[in-house]
Scaffold this motif. Structure first.
Motif, PDB file in Angstrom:
ATOM      1  N   CYS A 109     -52.914  36.889  21.350  1.00 35.12           N
ATOM      2  CA  CYS A 109     -54.148  37.573  22.224  1.00 35.12           C
ATOM      3  C   CYS A 109     -54.021  36.616  23.598  1.00 35.12           C
ATOM      4  CB  CYS A 109     -55.363  37.635  21.787  1.00 35.12           C
ATOM      5  SG  CYS A 109     -56.682  38.374  22.902  1.00 35.12           S
ATOM      6  N   ASN A 110     -54.352  37.161  24.714  1.00 29.15           N
ATOM      7  CA  ASN A 110     -54.547  36.334  26.092  1.00 29.15           C
ATOM      8  C   ASN A 110     -55.969  36.001  26.388  1.00 29.15           C
ATOM      9  OD1 ASN A 110     -54.919  38.903  26.639  1.00 29.15           O
ATOM     10  ND2 ASN A 110     -53.457  39.184  28.152  1.00 29.15           N
ATOM     11  N   MET A 111     -56.861  36.383  25.398  1.00 31.22           N
ATOM     12  CA  MET A 111     -58.315  36.140  25.879  1.00 31.22           C
ATOM     13  C   MET A 111     -58.655  35.035  24.883  1.00 31.22           C
ATOM     14  SD  MET A 111     -60.259  39.523  27.127  1.00 31.22           S
ATOM     15  CE  MET A 111     -60.194  40.239  28.691  1.00 31.22           C
ATOM     16  N   ASN A 112     -59.958  34.441  25.118  1.00 34.98           N
ATOM     17  CA  ASN A 112     -60.274  33.453  24.117  1.00 34.98           C
ATOM     18  C   ASN A 112     -61.989  33.643  23.985  1.00 34.98           C
ATOM     19  OD1 ASN A 112     -60.532  31.208  22.520  1.00 34.98           O
ATOM     20  ND2 ASN A 112     -60.859  29.682  24.408  1.00 34.98           N
ATOM     21  N   CYS A 113     -62.272  35.001  23.122  1.00 37.23           N
ATOM     22  CA  CYS A 113     -63.812  35.170  22.944  1.00 37.23           C
ATOM     23  C   CYS A 113     -64.388  34.270  21.787  1.00 37.23           C
ATOM     24  CB  CYS A 113     -63.832  36.482  22.533  1.00 37.23           C
ATOM     25  SG  CYS A 113     -62.991  37.715  23.772  1.00 37.23           S
ATOM     26  N   PRO A 114     -65.374  33.780  22.001  1.00 39.84           N
ATOM     27  CA  PRO A 114     -66.026  32.772  21.069  1.00 39.84           C
ATOM     28  C   PRO A 114     -66.496  33.588  19.797  1.00 39.84           C
ATOM     29  CG  PRO A 114     -67.582  33.234  22.872  1.00 39.84           C
ATOM     30  CD  PRO A 114     -66.392  33.838  23.307  1.00 39.84           C
ATOM     31  N   TYR A 115     -66.547  34.794  19.551  1.00 34.09           N
ATOM     32  CA  TYR A 115     -66.815  35.565  18.452  1.00 34.09           C
ATOM     33  C   TYR A 115     -65.721  36.206  17.830  1.00 34.09           C
ATOM     34  CZ  TYR A 115     -66.661  39.185  21.954  1.00 34.09           C
ATOM     35  OH  TYR A 115     -66.439  40.226  23.010  1.00 34.09           O
ATOM     36  N   CYS A 116     -64.481  35.831  18.336  1.00 40.69           N
ATOM     37  CA  CYS A 116     -63.311  36.383  17.797  1.00 40.69           C
ATOM     38  C   CYS A 116     -63.185  36.160  16.264  1.00 40.69           C
ATOM     39  CB  CYS A 116     -62.068  35.887  18.360  1.00 40.69           C
ATOM     40  SG  CYS A 116     -60.470  36.934  17.937  1.00 40.69           S
ATOM     41  N   HIS A 117     -63.166  37.340  15.593  1.00 41.69           N
ATOM     42  CA  HIS A 117     -62.903  37.129  14.026  1.00 41.69           C
ATOM     43  C   HIS A 117     -61.415  37.368  13.704  1.00 41.69           C
ATOM     44  CE1 HIS A 117     -67.084  37.567  12.340  1.00 41.69           C
ATOM     45  NE2 HIS A 117     -67.341  38.080  13.461  1.00 41.69           N
ATOM     46  N   ASN A 118     -60.748  37.617  14.695  1.00 41.08           N
ATOM     47  CA  ASN A 118     -59.441  37.628  14.389  1.00 41.08           C
ATOM     48  C   ASN A 118     -58.333  36.564  15.069  1.00 41.08           C
ATOM     49  OD1 ASN A 118     -59.843  40.031  13.421  1.00 41.08           O
ATOM     50  ND2 ASN A 118     -59.375  41.313  15.136  1.00 41.08           N
ATOM     51  N   LYS A 119     -59.144  35.334  15.177  1.00 38.70           N
ATOM     52  CA  LYS A 119     -58.247  34.266  15.750  1.00 38.70           C
ATOM     53  C   LYS A 119     -57.272  33.732  14.923  1.00 38.70           C
ATOM     54  CE  LYS A 119     -61.163  31.522  19.014  1.00 38.70           C
ATOM     55  NZ  LYS A 119     -61.609  32.772  19.675  1.00 38.70           N
ATOM     56  N   ASP A 120     -57.454  33.878  13.678  1.00 39.44           N
ATOM     57  CA  ASP A 120     -56.340  33.691  12.702  1.00 39.44           C
ATOM     58  C   ASP A 120     -55.192  34.501  12.935  1.00 39.44           C
ATOM     59  OD1 ASP A 120     -57.835  31.586  11.500  1.00 39.44           O
ATOM     60  OD2 ASP A 120     -58.467  32.620   9.785  1.00 39.44           O
ATOM     61  N   LEU A 121     -55.301  35.806  13.002  1.00 46.55           N
ATOM     62  CA  LEU A 121     -54.338  36.794  13.303  1.00 46.55           C
ATOM     63  C   LEU A 121     -53.624  36.501  14.456  1.00 46.55           C
ATOM     64  CD1 LEU A 121     -56.094  40.441  12.626  1.00 46.55           C
ATOM     65  CD2 LEU A 121     -54.940  38.834  10.957  1.00 46.55           C
ATOM     66  N   CYS A 122     -54.209  35.829  15.391  1.00 41.37           N
ATOM     67  CA  CYS A 122     -53.670  35.535  16.562  1.00 41.37           C
ATOM     68  C   CYS A 122     -52.649  34.407  16.802  1.00 41.37           C
ATOM     69  CB  CYS A 122     -54.592  35.365  17.878  1.00 41.37           C
ATOM     70  SG  CYS A 122     -55.643  36.652  18.399  1.00 41.37           S
TER      71      CYS A 122
ATOM     72  N   GLN B 196     -72.805  44.912  17.636  1.00 46.92           N
ATOM     73  CA  GLN B 196     -73.688  43.629  16.842  1.00 46.92           C
ATOM     74  C   GLN B 196     -72.700  42.745  16.770  1.00 46.92           C
ATOM     75  OE1 GLN B 196     -76.082  41.795  17.231  1.00 46.92           O
ATOM     76  NE2 GLN B 196     -77.520  42.127  15.612  1.00 46.92           N
ATOM     77  N   TYR B 197     -73.121  41.555  17.266  1.00 48.50           N
ATOM     78  CA  TYR B 197     -72.176  40.151  17.141  1.00 48.50           C
ATOM     79  C   TYR B 197     -72.538  39.442  15.792  1.00 48.50           C
ATOM     80  CZ  TYR B 197     -72.662  35.181  17.192  1.00 48.50           C
ATOM     81  OH  TYR B 197     -72.377  33.806  16.983  1.00 48.50           O
ATOM     82  N   ARG B 198     -71.631  39.243  15.206  1.00 47.71           N
ATOM     83  CA  ARG B 198     -71.502  38.522  13.852  1.00 47.71           C
ATOM     84  C   ARG B 198     -71.035  36.934  14.069  1.00 47.71           C
ATOM     85  NH1 ARG B 198     -67.915  40.851  10.413  1.00 47.71           N
ATOM     86  NH2 ARG B 198     -66.973  42.055  11.843  1.00 47.71           N
TER      87      ARG B 198
END
Ligand code: SF4
Length: 213
Positions: free
Chosen positions: A27-40, A182-184
């Motif tokens: 991914c080319n973004m860096n959202c602080p709530y990303c639940h998919n960072k591992d996938l990236c 909703q943010y988790r």
């Protein structure tokens, strides 16, 4: 296409369709709530052929395929994969952060996508603070998708945003095809989410739909 994960059956990711979900890598973004960072960042990929074989077996049960991420439009073979999936009789939904208007335009023009969901991360003045890119980086996609018949915009209600920010976003998107999510929190260090009740009240006041509460 680099696929980091594959969910065989989902009832919630493609409106009114039973779907399989492909999570592309990177991914080319860096959202602080990303639940998919591992996938990236993960290196083990799902074999594309295994996905096609599974879909072939489930034709008749699965109605659509969601291509999510990460950011799918970073994948050089995205169009080929959409074409293949469509040729098998499935509908295609694209989840995107909107950073690649050229690909989105081509997917629509070549009838390779049936539904597009775009994250609107924040109002323009807070875009960079939230995801690391400016709204002008996604504005062209926003306008293309807004005029595509089957679309939705959605925002994750991260605490950097407040009610007036959501109102600003809804002024841009309209209420009909918009969802507030909703943010988790993703870790013990993450800020807490807003109370569900206050999110519901806000959605009622703005006449918008919500998810995840
Ligand atoms: S755009 Fe989506 S996948 Fe990319 S960092 Fe943000 S939440 Fe994660």
């Amino acid at each position: 296409m680099k696929v980091a994960a594959y969910v065989k059956t989902s009832l919630v990711d493609f409106p009114e369709n039973i779907a399989s979900v492909i999570f592309t890598q990177g991914c080319n973004m860096n959202c602080p709530y990303c639940h998919n960072k591992d996938l990236c960042t993960m290196k083990d990929m799902v074999d594309n052929q295994d996905i096609i074989s599974h879909l072939a077996k489930r034709a008749g049960t699965i109605q659509g395929v969601v291509i999510s991420g990460g950011e799918p439009t970073l994948q050089p073979r995205l169009k080929d994969n959409c074409r293949k999936i469509k040729s098998m009789g499935f509908k295609v939904k694209l989840d995107t952060n909107g950073t690649n208007p050229r690909i989105i335009k081509e997917l629509i023009k070549e009838d390779l996508v049936d539904y597009i969901a775009m994250d609107v991360k924040a109002p323009p003045q807070k875009y960079r603070d939230l995801c690391g890119l400016d709204f002008r980086d996604v504005e062209e996609s926003f306008n293309i998708i807004k005029s595509f018949k089957n679309h939705e915009f959605r925002t994750t209600f991260y605490p950097l945003l407040d009610a007036s920010d959501i109102k600003d976003i809804v002024d841009m998107t309209g209420t009909k095809n918009y969802y507030l999510q909703q943010y988790r929190p993703i870790s013990d260090d993450s800020p807490p989410s807003y109370e569900s009740e206050s999110v519901r009240d806000l959605c009622r006041d703005l006449k918008i739909k919500y998810r995840g509460i």
